[in-house]
Write an enzyme that holds these catalytic residues in place. Structure first.
Site, short mmCIF file in Angstrom:
data_model
loop_
_atom_site.label_atom_id
_atom_site.label_comp_id
_atom_site.label_asym_id
_atom_site.label_seq_id
_atom_site.Cartn_x
_atom_site.Cartn_y
_atom_site.Cartn_z
N ASP A 180 4.69 5.40 -1.95
CA ASP A 180 4.89 5.56 -0.43
C ASP A 180 4.24 4.74 0.26
OD1 ASP A 180 5.82 6.74 1.84
OD2 ASP A 180 4.99 8.49 1.49
N ASP A 183 -5.45 -0.08 -6.17
CA ASP A 183 -6.32 -0.75 -5.36
C ASP A 183 -6.35 -2.07 -5.53
OD1 ASP A 183 -7.48 -0.14 -7.84
OD2 ASP A 183 -9.50 0.27 -7.00
N ASP A 238 5.39 0.65 2.10
CA ASP A 238 5.22 0.58 3.70
C ASP A 238 4.26 -0.71 3.96
OD1 ASP A 238 6.69 2.43 4.31
OD2 ASP A 238 5.03 3.66 5.25
N TYR A 254 3.33 15.03 -4.15
CA TYR A 254 4.45 15.53 -3.26
C TYR A 254 5.09 16.88 -3.64
CZ TYR A 254 3.98 11.34 -0.64
OH TYR A 254 3.56 10.23 0.11
N LYS A 292 -3.88 4.28 -11.34
CA LYS A 292 -4.99 4.50 -11.24
C LYS A 292 -5.60 5.22 -12.54
CE LYS A 292 -8.72 3.89 -8.68
NZ LYS A 292 -9.48 2.36 -8.51
#
Length: 343
Positions: free
Chosen positions: A236, A212, A240, A134, A180
């Site tokens: 992010d 994951d 959600d 970002y 990850k």
């Protein structure tokens, strides 16, 4: 101390849900309220997505209550107002509570989410807010698009400490790092190392999961998680996803916290498809007000707001997205009446 609150309604349903939430804020506290503009409608009027006047007002404020922004397509000069504010004021910690408010145990489901066959959920996702992909360091070379992923030791330490301090002060038992590092060996490898270095300073359980696997486990067995800390992009996406456990984005508040000020915003977008119809769910914005009271050390008021939201859901005093028939303003009125009756 009378705190100054900058209110930015933004676009779409932001203009509907924020005024409802603001009424509850004013009912329960003594704040100096000022207004600012930002977003696509602001751009059409002023030529700026985030005017300097709004930035100046934000500098002078202690708290920002933010609505929603419509991101334009094909406008090269567009810079996200929310990302800009996070960067300008170093709002490094994004806090997303995923709390079913005890409703899954009572109903077996929340709103339309009848597939959930789990106990109640109470997770907090803490996301590093200033780095990762970002940062926007993107470029093209011939026919290749490249984005730099920035992960610094300083930011990792700061967000890990924030997560452990949050867990400690809120009587939480465990902090889990989501990463990850099996693939992103340098960037997430650094985050993983720093996380466990910070964990040594706390008498709390610490563990880690691959992102994951987490995306699966959040829905399969959310009881595995208490406080989650992760990087910007993963946070992010996961926050959600996890919002479905608490009734969807219409019930998802968030806080962006820095050293000197904080910004609170409902997670849902501007929802242009329903904007102007009066049916937007104001509960996420109202739950942001609960988080504001938590932030300023008046948690009992935050708890009262959450209790009022729970009461309305249990009694089907909700908007259509949760299976009800009430308008946005009607829900706000029901919540205000409940609160006033308890004071």
């Amino acid at each position: 101390m009378r705190r100054k609150v900058l209110v930015i309604e933004g676009d779409g349903i932001g203009k509907e849900v924020v005024p409802v939430a603001l009424e509850i804020l004013k009912d329960l506290g003594d704040f100096e309220i000022i207004k600012g503009e930002a977003g696509l409608e602001c751009y059409k009027k002023t030529g700026e997505f985030l005017p300097e006047e709004t930035i100046k007002k934000a500098e002078e404020s202690d708290i920002i209550l933010f609505g929603a922004i419509t991101s334009p397509k094909g406008v090269k000069e567009y810079k996200s107002p929310i990302l800009t504010l996070r960067k300008l004021f170093n709002l490094y910690a994004n806090v997303r509570p995923i709390n079913s408010l005890g409703l899954l145990k009572i109903n077996g489901y929340l709103g339309k989410n009848k597939f959930l066959n789990i106990d109640d959920v109470d997770i907090v996702i803490i996301r590093e807010n200033t780095e990762d992909l970002y940062v926007g360091f993107e470029r093209e070379y011939l026919d290749i698009a490249i984005a730099d992923r920035v992960i610094s030791k300083k930011a990792c330490e700061r967000i890990a400490k924030f997560a452990f301090e949050y867990a400690k002060s809120n009587n939480r038992k465990k902090v889990s790092l989501i990463h990850k590092a099996n693939v992103l060996k340098v960037t997430d490898g650094l985050f993983l190392k720093v996380f466990y270095d910070v964990a040594k300073n706390y008498s709390l359980e610490a563990d880690d999961y691959l992102v994951d696997a987490t995306s699966y486990l959040l829905l399969k067995n959310p009881k595995l998680f208490d406080v989650i800390v992760t990087s910007n992009l993963f946070g992010d996406i996961l926050s959600d996803e996890a919002s479905i456990l608490a009734g969807g984005l219409g019930l998802a508040p968030s806080a962006n916290i820095g050293e000197e000020k904080a910004l609170f915003e409902p997670v849902h977008g501007s929802a242009p498809d329903i904007a102007g119809k009066g049916i937007a769910n104001p509960m996420a914005a109202i739950l942001c007000v609960a988080m504001i009271f938590d932030y300023i050390g008046e948690k009992e008021k935050g708890d009262l707001i959450r209790e009022a939201v729970k009461y309305c859901i249990l009694n089907n005093k909700v908007t259509p997205d949760l299976g009800g028939r009430l308008k946005c303003e009607d829900v706000g009125r029901e919540i205000k009446e409940y609160i006033r009756a308890k004071l």
